[in-house]
Design an enzyme around this catalytic site. Structure first.
Site, PDB file in Angstrom:
ATOM      1  N   GLY A  14       0.834  -1.211   0.000  1.00 17.60           N
ATOM      2  CA  GLY A  14       0.000   0.000   0.000  1.00 17.60           C
ATOM      3  C   GLY A  14       0.861   1.252   0.000  1.00 17.60           C
ATOM      4  O   GLY A  14       1.841   1.326   0.734  1.00 17.60           O
ATOM      5  N   ARG A  75       1.003  -5.116  -5.188  1.00 12.76           N
ATOM      6  CA  ARG A  75       1.097  -6.276  -4.285  1.00 12.76           C
ATOM      7  C   ARG A  75       1.351  -7.469  -5.200  1.00 12.76           C
ATOM      8  O   ARG A  75       0.478  -7.836  -5.975  1.00 12.76           O
ATOM      9  CB  ARG A  75      -0.198  -6.448  -3.491  1.00 12.76           C
ATOM     10  CG  ARG A  75      -0.548  -5.242  -2.622  1.00 12.76           C
ATOM     11  CD  ARG A  75      -1.661  -5.563  -1.657  1.00 12.76           C
ATOM     12  NE  ARG A  75      -2.236  -4.383  -1.036  1.00 12.76           N
ATOM     13  CZ  ARG A  75      -1.725  -3.755   0.024  1.00 12.76           C
ATOM     14  NH1 ARG A  75      -0.619  -4.196   0.583  1.00 12.76           N
ATOM     15  NH2 ARG A  75      -2.329  -2.701   0.537  1.00 12.76           N
ATOM     16  N   ASP A 106       4.625  -4.521   6.160  1.00 17.42           N
ATOM     17  CA  ASP A 106       4.904  -5.884   6.579  1.00 17.42           C
ATOM     18  C   ASP A 106       5.198  -6.855   5.412  1.00 17.42           C
ATOM     19  O   ASP A 106       6.204  -7.569   5.431  1.00 17.42           O
ATOM     20  CB  ASP A 106       3.630  -6.342   7.315  1.00 17.42           C
ATOM     21  CG  ASP A 106       3.870  -7.538   8.145  1.00 17.42           C
ATOM     22  OD1 ASP A 106       4.528  -7.399   9.180  1.00 17.42           O
ATOM     23  OD2 ASP A 106       3.434  -8.629   7.722  1.00 17.42           O
ATOM     24  N   THR A 129       4.197   2.713   5.658  1.00 15.63           N
ATOM     25  CA  THR A 129       2.787   2.277   5.748  1.00 15.63           C
ATOM     26  C   THR A 129       2.033   3.242   6.654  1.00 15.63           C
ATOM     27  O   THR A 129       2.579   3.684   7.670  1.00 15.63           O
ATOM     28  CB  THR A 129       2.660   0.840   6.314  1.00 15.63           C
ATOM     29  OG1 THR A 129       1.279   0.616   6.657  1.00 15.63           O
ATOM     30  CG2 THR A 129       3.491   0.595   7.554  1.00 15.63           C
ATOM     31  N   ASP A 131      -0.277   2.350   8.473  1.00 13.05           N
ATOM     32  CA  ASP A 131      -0.811   1.586   9.607  1.00 13.05           C
ATOM     33  C   ASP A 131       0.019   1.699  10.892  1.00 13.05           C
ATOM     34  O   ASP A 131      -0.485   1.395  11.977  1.00 13.05           O
ATOM     35  CB  ASP A 131      -0.912   0.090   9.241  1.00 13.05           C
ATOM     36  CG  ASP A 131      -1.806  -0.162   8.039  1.00 13.05           C
ATOM     37  OD1 ASP A 131      -2.685   0.670   7.782  1.00 13.05           O
ATOM     38  OD2 ASP A 131      -1.619  -1.198   7.359  1.00 13.05           O
ATOM     39  N   ASP A 133       2.244  -0.244  11.971  1.00 14.78           N
ATOM     40  CA  ASP A 133       2.206  -1.532  12.671  1.00 14.78           C
ATOM     41  C   ASP A 133       3.520  -2.309  12.602  1.00 14.78           C
ATOM     42  O   ASP A 133       3.523  -3.526  12.738  1.00 14.78           O
ATOM     43  CB  ASP A 133       1.053  -2.386  12.119  1.00 14.78           C
ATOM     44  CG  ASP A 133       1.188  -2.648  10.620  1.00 14.78           C
ATOM     45  OD1 ASP A 133       2.035  -1.994   9.976  1.00 14.78           O
ATOM     46  OD2 ASP A 133       0.458  -3.501  10.099  1.00 14.78           O
ATOM     47  N   MET A 173      -8.579   2.952   8.509  1.00 22.15           N
ATOM     48  CA  MET A 173      -7.742   1.813   8.109  1.00 22.15           C
ATOM     49  C   MET A 173      -6.829   1.385   9.253  1.00 22.15           C
ATOM     50  O   MET A 173      -6.873   1.952  10.348  1.00 22.15           O
ATOM     51  CB  MET A 173      -6.920   2.181   6.879  1.00 22.15           C
ATOM     52  CG  MET A 173      -7.719   2.135   5.594  1.00 22.15           C
ATOM     53  SD  MET A 173      -6.641   2.412   4.175  1.00 22.15           S
ATOM     54  CE  MET A 173      -7.711   1.927   2.828  1.00 22.15           C
ATOM     55  N   ARG A 175      -5.368  -2.153   8.934  1.00 20.29           N
ATOM     56  CA  ARG A 175      -5.250  -3.614   8.771  1.00 20.29           C
ATOM     57  C   ARG A 175      -5.623  -4.287  10.090  1.00 20.29           C
ATOM     58  O   ARG A 175      -6.789  -4.242  10.449  1.00 20.29           O
ATOM     59  CB  ARG A 175      -3.842  -4.017   8.326  1.00 20.29           C
ATOM     60  CG  ARG A 175      -3.832  -5.367   7.655  1.00 20.29           C
ATOM     61  CD  ARG A 175      -2.478  -5.700   7.089  1.00 20.29           C
ATOM     62  NE  ARG A 175      -2.103  -4.864   5.977  1.00 20.29           N
ATOM     63  CZ  ARG A 175      -2.438  -5.122   4.717  1.00 20.29           C
ATOM     64  NH1 ARG A 175      -3.146  -6.176   4.431  1.00 20.29           N
ATOM     65  NH2 ARG A 175      -2.059  -4.330   3.755  1.00 20.29           N
ATOM     66  N   GLY A 189     -10.909  14.426  19.266  1.00 19.90           N
ATOM     67  CA  GLY A 189     -11.831  14.562  20.396  1.00 19.90           C
ATOM     68  C   GLY A 189     -13.024  13.639  20.269  1.00 19.90           C
ATOM     69  O   GLY A 189     -14.122  13.959  20.742  1.00 19.90           O
ATOM     70  N   LYS A 217     -23.847  14.409  26.340  1.00 17.27           N
ATOM     71  CA  LYS A 217     -23.870  14.924  24.966  1.00 17.27           C
ATOM     72  C   LYS A 217     -24.985  14.285  24.168  1.00 17.27           C
ATOM     73  O   LYS A 217     -25.377  13.150  24.440  1.00 17.27           O
ATOM     74  CB  LYS A 217     -22.562  14.590  24.256  1.00 17.27           C
ATOM     75  CG  LYS A 217     -21.343  15.081  24.938  1.00 17.27           C
ATOM     76  CD  LYS A 217     -20.133  14.523  24.242  1.00 17.27           C
ATOM     77  CE  LYS A 217     -18.900  14.795  25.065  1.00 17.27           C
ATOM     78  NZ  LYS A 217     -17.749  14.130  24.554  1.00 17.27           N
ATOM     79  N   ASN A 218     -25.411  14.954  23.155  1.00 21.16           N
ATOM     80  CA  ASN A 218     -26.447  14.389  22.299  1.00 21.16           C
ATOM     81  C   ASN A 218     -25.886  13.792  21.025  1.00 21.16           C
ATOM     82  O   ASN A 218     -26.582  13.108  20.291  1.00 21.16           O
ATOM     83  CB  ASN A 218     -27.485  15.456  21.950  1.00 21.16           C
ATOM     84  CG  ASN A 218     -28.295  15.789  23.178  1.00 21.16           C
ATOM     85  OD1 ASN A 218     -28.529  14.932  24.015  1.00 21.16           O
ATOM     86  ND2 ASN A 218     -28.700  17.037  23.300  1.00 21.16           N
ATOM     87  N   LEU A 257      -9.003   7.493   0.963  1.00 17.87           N
ATOM     88  CA  LEU A 257      -8.578   8.904   1.050  1.00 17.87           C
ATOM     89  C   LEU A 257      -7.524   9.072   2.141  1.00 17.87           C
ATOM     90  O   LEU A 257      -6.712   9.998   2.113  1.00 17.87           O
ATOM     91  CB  LEU A 257      -9.772   9.847   1.219  1.00 17.87           C
ATOM     92  CG  LEU A 257     -10.558   9.961   2.529  1.00 17.87           C
ATOM     93  CD1 LEU A 257      -9.831  10.810   3.558  1.00 17.87           C
ATOM     94  CD2 LEU A 257     -11.909  10.583   2.236  1.00 17.87           C
ATOM     95  N   ARG A 259      -4.966   7.371   2.464  1.00 19.85           N
ATOM     96  CA  ARG A 259      -3.619   7.083   1.946  1.00 19.85           C
ATOM     97  C   ARG A 259      -3.077   8.204   1.073  1.00 19.85           C
ATOM     98  O   ARG A 259      -1.909   8.168   0.682  1.00 19.85           O
ATOM     99  CB  ARG A 259      -3.639   5.770   1.153  1.00 19.85           C
ATOM    100  CG  ARG A 259      -3.840   4.534   1.990  1.00 19.85           C
ATOM    101  CD  ARG A 259      -2.817   3.467   1.664  1.00 19.85           C
ATOM    102  NE  ARG A 259      -2.918   2.995   0.321  1.00 19.85           N
ATOM    103  CZ  ARG A 259      -3.419   1.812  -0.044  1.00 19.85           C
ATOM    104  NH1 ARG A 259      -3.852   0.976   0.886  1.00 19.85           N
ATOM    105  NH2 ARG A 259      -3.451   1.445  -1.287  1.00 19.85           N
TER     106      ARG A 259
HETATM  107  O1  F6P Z   1      -1.492  -1.390   4.697  1.00 22.66           O
HETATM  108  C1  F6P Z   1      -2.086  -0.213   4.261  1.00 22.66           C
HETATM  109  C2  F6P Z   1      -3.555  -0.403   4.000  1.00 22.66           C
HETATM  110  O2  F6P Z   1      -4.083   0.836   3.606  1.00 22.66           O
HETATM  111  C3  F6P Z   1      -4.355  -1.017   5.155  1.00 22.66           C
HETATM  112  O3  F6P Z   1      -4.674  -0.060   6.133  1.00 22.66           O
HETATM  113  C4  F6P Z   1      -5.532  -1.569   4.423  1.00 22.66           C
HETATM  114  O4  F6P Z   1      -6.100  -2.636   5.140  1.00 22.66           O
HETATM  115  C5  F6P Z   1      -4.961  -2.043   3.117  1.00 22.66           C
HETATM  116  O5  F6P Z   1      -3.751  -1.318   2.935  1.00 22.66           O
HETATM  117  C6  F6P Z   1      -5.843  -1.832   1.916  1.00 22.66           C
HETATM  118  O6  F6P Z   1      -5.223  -2.373   0.816  1.00 22.66           O
HETATM  119  P1  F6P Z   1      -5.665  -2.151  -0.706  1.00 22.66           P
HETATM  120  O7  F6P Z   1      -5.319  -0.737  -1.083  1.00 22.66           O
HETATM  121  O8  F6P Z   1      -4.874  -3.143  -1.472  1.00 22.66           O
HETATM  122  O9  F6P Z   1      -7.139  -2.370  -0.740  1.00 22.66           O
END
Ligand code: F6P
Length: 326
Positions: A14, A75, A106, A129, A131, A133, A173, A175, A189, A217-218, A257, A259
């Site tokens: 990604g 990918r 990853d 990334t 994410d 992660d 997002m 993952r 917030g 809050k409503n 959006l 990304r």
């Molecule tokens: O790893 C980045 C990411 O944007 C994740 O947050 C998400 O799950 C995945 O890639 C989406 O992948 P694709 O763009 O291939 O749908």
């Protein structure tokens, strides 16, 4: 003088804002140190098909501010096969590339690790990334920009949420990780964050509602990390409609959006530092490491650690979120 004369650079998986800043820094630091640079298009796919072009300093002019990746990304399933990697290695030899710098998440680092082991090629990875992660680095390239994007979107949704006194579930997002949801919630917030790390252990939704989501809050905004465990924002909203029908519920999925966009200052600086560090690492004969940043310092994290270990989420932040959203 380093034995490495020519490096190949690719972005894979990604895309993430700041990848271009990293490509620029790697290219220019390598050229500054007397190396030749070859840009490999479409990630590992381009290594297999031979979509490779020499990069001069001008090839990376005027890109630090651009989102996405000028090298394109993909990918690549073929790289997961021994035959695909063999073909990639043959192209590497044909192009006289001595070492690789791979930028991605990853999957990218896992591919780099196997390739480096199989063919004894020095590879350095950069964590790219949204994410956040990857273990061993405080932040990944693209994470800060994505967080800012989420914050701006939630600010806008809040206007309509409060006008209509609605409960909004906003899916972000990540993952399998909740960094974007949790920190996005803190930054905007929001009232709560539903994240996979916690949802595996307990039912966050019922806890949240029992604790009185709407005491004072409503309208409420809950950030939900995409996840198979909870079913994401749609899954959570469906449960609320059934179990707590008095809420007027709406769902927004922020999607891709998150990304896009021009990278933040932090991502540009991080990507530039990490890109320069990748070449330093290769010149120091480091191989099969990911460049990370810990407490502002550059660190080298072995691929085995960066990929295998689960990066822990700071659970204290959930308490801060709960306390500050009463
Ligand atoms: O790893 C980045 C990411 O944007 C994740 O947050 C998400 O799950 C995945 O890639 C989406 O992948 P694709 O763009 O291939 O749908």
């Amino acid at each position: 003088m380093s034995a490495i004369k020519c490096i190949g650079i690719l972005t894979s998986g990604g895309d993430a804002p700041g990848m271009n800043a990293a490509v620029r820094a790697v290219t220019r630091t390598a050229i500054y140190n007397g190396m030749t640079v070859k840009g490999i298009y479409r990630g590992y796919k381009g290594l297999i098909t031979g979509e490779i072009e020499e990069f001069k300093t001008q090839n990376v002019s005027n890109i630090i501010q651009r989102g996405g990746t000028i090298l394109k990304t993909a990918r690549c399933m073929e790289f997961k096969t021994p035959e695909g990697r063999q073909q990639a290695y043959e192209n590497l030899r044909k192009e006289n590339i001595d070492a690789l710098v791979t930028i991605g998440g990853d999957g990218t680092l896992s591919g780099a690790r196997i390739f480096a082991q199989e063919f004894n090629v020095p590879v350095v990875g950069l964590p790219g990334t949204i994410d956040n992660d990857l273990f061993g680095t405080d932040v990944t390239i693209g994470y800060d920009t994505a967080l800012n994007t989420i914050m701006e979107c939630v600010d806008k949704i809040r206007d309509t949420a409060s006008s209509h006194e609605r409960l909004f579930f906003i899916e972000v997002m990540g993952r399998d990780a909740g960094f974007l949801a949790l920190n996005g919630a803190l930054a905007s917030g929001a009232e709560a964050a539903i994240i996979p790390e916690i949802s595996m252990e307990k039912d966050q939704l019922s806890e949240m509602i029992e604790q009185g989501l709407r005491k004072s809050k409503n309208s409420s905004i809950v950030l939900v990390a995409e996840s198979e465990v909870t079913g994401g924002a749609i899954g959570v909203a469906e449960r609320v409609k059934k179990e707590y029908p008095h809420f007027d519920v709406r769902v927004t999925i922020l999607g891709h959006l998150q990304r896009g966009g021009s990278p933040s200052a932090q991502d540009r600086i991080m990507a530039t530092r990490m890109g320069a560090a990748a070449i330093d690492a290769l010149m120091e004969d480091q191989r099969n490491v990911m460049i990370g940043i810990q407490s502002e310092q550059i660190v080298y994290v072995p691929f085995s650690k960066a990929i295998r270990n689960e990066k822990p989420i700071n659970r204290d932040l959930l308490n801060v979120l709960r306390t500050t959203s009463i």
